[in-house]
Design a protein around this motif. Sequence first.
Motif, short mmCIF file in Angstrom:
data_model
loop_
_atom_site.label_atom_id
_atom_site.label_comp_id
_atom_site.label_asym_id
_atom_site.label_seq_id
_atom_site.Cartn_x
_atom_site.Cartn_y
_atom_site.Cartn_z
N LEU A 1 0.82 -1.21 0.00
CA LEU A 1 0.00 0.00 0.00
C LEU A 1 0.86 1.26 0.00
CD1 LEU A 1 -2.84 -0.98 2.52
CD2 LEU A 1 -2.98 -0.85 0.03
N PHE A 2 1.95 1.24 0.75
CA PHE A 2 2.83 2.40 0.81
C PHE A 2 3.50 2.66 -0.54
CE2 PHE A 2 7.03 4.29 1.78
CZ PHE A 2 6.60 5.49 2.32
N VAL A 3 4.00 1.59 -1.17
CA VAL A 3 4.64 1.74 -2.48
C VAL A 3 3.62 2.20 -3.52
CG1 VAL A 3 5.83 0.50 -4.33
CG2 VAL A 3 6.47 0.10 -1.95
N THR A 4 2.42 1.64 -3.45
CA THR A 4 1.36 2.06 -4.39
C THR A 4 1.01 3.53 -4.19
OG1 THR A 4 0.46 -0.18 -4.33
CG2 THR A 4 -0.96 1.55 -5.20
N PHE A 5 0.96 3.96 -2.93
CA PHE A 5 0.68 5.37 -2.65
C PHE A 5 1.78 6.27 -3.21
CE2 PHE A 5 1.44 8.97 0.25
CZ PHE A 5 0.26 9.68 0.03
N LEU A 6 3.04 5.86 -3.05
CA LEU A 6 4.14 6.67 -3.56
C LEU A 6 4.09 6.79 -5.09
CD1 LEU A 6 7.21 5.60 -1.39
CD2 LEU A 6 5.86 7.69 -1.24
N PHE A 7 3.84 5.67 -5.77
CA PHE A 7 3.76 5.72 -7.23
C PHE A 7 2.55 6.54 -7.68
CE2 PHE A 7 6.78 2.20 -7.29
CZ PHE A 7 7.54 2.52 -8.41
N SER A 8 1.44 6.42 -6.98
CA SER A 8 0.26 7.22 -7.34
C SER A 8 0.54 8.70 -7.15
CB SER A 8 -0.93 6.79 -6.48
OG SER A 8 -1.22 5.43 -6.67
N LEU A 9 1.22 9.03 -6.04
CA LEU A 9 1.57 10.43 -5.80
C LEU A 9 2.54 10.94 -6.86
CD1 LEU A 9 1.20 12.80 -3.83
CD2 LEU A 9 3.18 11.95 -2.57
N LEU A 10 3.49 10.09 -7.26
CA LEU A 10 4.44 10.48 -8.30
C LEU A 10 3.74 10.72 -9.63
CD1 LEU A 10 7.38 10.88 -9.22
CD2 LEU A 10 7.50 8.41 -9.62
N LEU A 11 2.85 9.81 -10.00
CA LEU A 11 2.11 9.99 -11.26
C LEU A 11 1.21 11.22 -11.21
CD1 LEU A 11 1.14 6.27 -12.01
CD2 LEU A 11 2.92 7.64 -13.12
#
Length: 339
Positions: free
Chosen positions: A310-320
């Motif tokens: 979930l944390f990695v997904t949140f980081l990638f979503s924030l980056l995108l």
Amino acid sequence: MEKLKKQLPIITPIFIAIVIIHSLFVDYTVQFPDYIAAETSESAMESMKPKVISENGVLNRISYLESFLVELESRELPVDTEQEETKDNIKRVLVGQKLLLGLSLFYLLLTFSTAVSYAFRVWFHKSLAHVFYPVSFLVLAPKVFFQLNLMLQKEVLSYFYFVFLVFTYVITIISYRLILKNKELAEGFQSLQFSSSLEEEGRSPSNTKTGSIFAPVFHVAIIILIGILIGNLIYIPLFLLQKHYVTEFSYFIFFLLGLLSLFYIFNYKKVGGEPNSNNWKNLAVSFAYLQFRFLRNSFWAVFSTILIVLFVTFLFSLLLFNIDLIQNHLGLFGKATEF
């Protein structure tokens, strides 16, 4: 009546264990019609209804798939028959059935651990109950449904098994409620809570004094040498073994896991066993504690993995989101391409 209430959480896992053992040999599934008949007669409508049928359990399925795979590999078939793809599909199904067998055996052992931990009032018996009884509700519910449908299909033996399953389901609910309502403090085998400390596992605290500067270099060299020896003498042979002898390697892994489990059981008995209890009682509680530790560590491993994902997904979503914001609203990427 009070004595029966105290003994019921010990008796209930026995009934659930019988259900698990039965499911290893006999299983049930829903069979849907292969075609839809255009006729509207009563016999045609009856043939279109889904039916519950009994089939071989997981043990018989594994035996059948293994024998079929051996027979398939022994035959010389033409090249264009896609034999390798068929064998790969069968092997995948076989692996899934073996995993199901492993989970069933683990669940069967959990019945023993739950009964033992409650009988001896071990401090972690409620933790095991919180896992065992909800899982039992989920396991028993579809079995009751299958037997009810078999009763509608006029299967004689299903009447007896249906009564047994309903009785087991009812006493499972009662036992779980009794455990939840029991406010008596369980303090048996408290020393097992500290089994991971250095002193109780027989290890002395490490010496922290500083030595020569060559000592760390010597330690690194020893670690590298041991790593090379382990890689060449253990890892590479194990890799070749699991590549060319899949079945034998799986049996070897289970054998090693069994030895490791025995080591932990006897270690827990030595560390946390009560001197006033006999050896069999200490061994039974040690086995239950090993299963409790396995469940607890598995829960934390799954929980940690979910948090990391979930944390990695949140980081990638924030980056995108930031890239999209910069590109569409600020136009920096478009201006950069003009130069």
